[in-house]
Design an enzyme around this catalytic site. Structure first.
Site, PDB file in Angstrom:
ATOM      1  N   ASP A  64       1.452  -1.133   0.132  1.00 35.19           N
ATOM      2  CA  ASP A  64       0.220  -0.219  -0.010  1.00 35.19           C
ATOM      3  C   ASP A  64       0.931   1.138  -0.405  1.00 35.19           C
ATOM      4  O   ASP A  64       1.944   0.895   0.663  1.00 35.19           O
ATOM      5  CB  ASP A  64      -1.041  -0.340   1.192  1.00 35.19           C
TER       6      ASP A  64
ATOM      7  N   ASN B  13      -7.544  -2.762  13.962  1.00 42.10           N
ATOM      8  CA  ASN B  13      -8.579  -3.081  13.830  1.00 42.10           C
ATOM      9  C   ASN B  13      -8.925  -3.921  12.861  1.00 42.10           C
ATOM     10  O   ASN B  13     -10.039  -4.398  12.374  1.00 42.10           O
ATOM     11  CB  ASN B  13      -9.490  -1.826  12.990  1.00 42.10           C
TER      12      ASN B  13
ATOM     13  N   HIS C  76      -7.320  -4.570  10.194  1.00 36.69           N
ATOM     14  CA  HIS C  76      -6.951  -4.495   8.749  1.00 36.69           C
ATOM     15  C   HIS C  76      -6.144  -5.175   8.055  1.00 36.69           C
ATOM     16  O   HIS C  76      -4.802  -5.443   9.228  1.00 36.69           O
ATOM     17  CB  HIS C  76      -6.885  -3.254   8.383  1.00 36.69           C
TER      18      HIS C  76
HETATM   19  C1  F6R Z   1       1.955  -1.367   6.097  1.00 42.31           C
HETATM   20  C2  F6R Z   1       0.088  -1.976   6.468  1.00 42.31           C
HETATM   21  C3  F6R Z   1      -0.588  -2.198   7.372  1.00 42.31           C
HETATM   22  C4  F6R Z   1       0.296  -2.330   8.979  1.00 42.31           C
HETATM   23  C5  F6R Z   1      -0.512  -2.307  10.004  1.00 42.31           C
HETATM   24  C6  F6R Z   1       0.312  -2.602  11.245  1.00 42.31           C
HETATM   25  O1  F6R Z   1       1.614  -1.669   4.926  1.00 42.31           O
HETATM   26  O2  F6R Z   1      -0.135  -2.185   5.120  1.00 42.31           O
HETATM   27  O3  F6R Z   1      -1.836  -3.155   7.770  1.00 42.31           O
HETATM   28  O4  F6R Z   1       1.324  -3.684   8.617  1.00 42.31           O
HETATM   29  O5  F6R Z   1      -1.160  -1.309  10.282  1.00 42.31           O
HETATM   30  O6  F6R Z   1       1.315  -1.681  11.121  1.00 42.31           O
HETATM   31  P1  F6R Z   1       2.671  -1.720  13.229  1.00 42.31           P
HETATM   32  O7  F6R Z   1       3.337  -2.334  12.229  1.00 42.31           O
HETATM   33  O8  F6R Z   1       2.906  -0.395  12.491  1.00 42.31           O
HETATM   34  O9  F6R Z   1       1.861  -2.044  13.794  1.00 42.31           O
END
Ligand code: F6R
Length: 264
Positions: free
Chosen positions: A67, A136, A138
């Site tokens: 992303d 959440n 995602h």
């Molecule tokens: C990053 C992405 C997000 C992160 C998620 C967890 O490219 O796609 O889905 O993997 O927000 O983020 P962290 O690792 O910072 O807790």
């Protein structure tokens, strides 16, 4: 889903790095799906070290990131392209032209999303996709309510995700509310998926992903549909799982089986 529970976040990174190294050793021209965020940082440090010590090479690999913020140019310090250059690409032997991140400054972002899907297909599909997990639920920027068969597209970030990521932006700095993200369908097409989650603040999302129903309310639960999804957790992230002893038991059995097969 293969569920691996390890004592610490460092163990999770080491496990993930070994999987990437094995993947590249078995298939040097692998197509790798990559993620940004805090979780993969330790894994990337291990891959850099392995590359510098010539234990692994990315020279024939291709990468596709999950992303990118929509509206940030590639050279913006908060862009995911910039993150990848700083935390991985600049320090390994990958060919720059073989690294792809969605184009957050595309004049026609809808066409850029379609092009990204085409580029992945032209590369032969993703062999190993790395994922982090949002609090959440995602994956990528597929926020709750994302279509379970969605493809690369523009997504609006939830206020919770914007708040979670605000730590990377200076006070008062423009923070995008839109992103381009691989879809859940795009992620599910990867041959192998490796999700890493560490820390107590991921425990509720981990439980929903593994033990909750398959639902767009928890996009990561879509991994329940994947044939080869490996979820690697530290103790803190696994703490809310009801069947934790069963998952440990399966993993012990798996390891014993692998050992037996290897010694035959
Ligand atoms: C990053 C992405 C997000 C992160 C998620 C967890 O490219 O796609 O889905 O993997 O927000 O983020 P962290 O690792 O910072 O807790």
């Amino acid at each position: 889903m293969q569920i691996v529970i390890l004592p610490t976040a460092d163990d999770v990174a080491a496990y993930g790095a070994q999987l990437f190294i094995r993947q590249l050793t078995d298939k040097p021209q692998s197509v790798l799906g990559l993620a940004t965020g805090s979780t993969p940082l330790a894994l990337y440090r291990l891959l850099i070290r392995a590359c510098q010590q010539q234990e692994v090479s990315f020279a024939n690999a291709k990468t596709f990131n999950l992303d990118e913020y929509l509206g940030l140019p590639a050279d913006h310090p908060q862009s995911y392209r910039y993150f990848m250059q700083q935390h991985l690409f600049n320090a390994i032997d990958i060919v720059p032209a073989n690294t792809a991140v969605p184009d957050g400054s595309a004049t026609d972002p809808v066409a850029a999303c379609q092009r990204y899907e085409q580029q992945i297909a032209d590369a032969g599909g993703i062999d190993l996709q790395l994922l982090g997990l949002g609090r959440n639920g995602h994956i990528g920027f597929n926020e709750p309510s994302s279509g379970l068969r969605s493809r690369t597209r523009i997504k609006t970030l939830t206020p919770a995700t914007i708040a979670d990521n605000a730590r990377f932006f200076a006070p008062g700095e423009y923070q995008p509310h839109l992103s381009i993200t691989m879809g859940i369908g795009t992620i599910l097409d990867a041959r192998k998926v490796l999700l890493l989650a560490t820390g107590a603040n991921k425990a509720a999302a981990v439980k929903a992903m593994i033990e909750g129903p398959l639902t767009a309310a928890c996009p990561a639960s879509a991994l329940q549909l994947h044939e080869q999804a490996i979820v690697v957790l530290d103790e803190a992230a696994a703490a809310d799982l009801s069947d934790i002893e069963f998952y440990r038991h399966i993993e012990r059995e798996n390891q014993a089986l692998l050992k037996r097969l290897a010694s035959q």
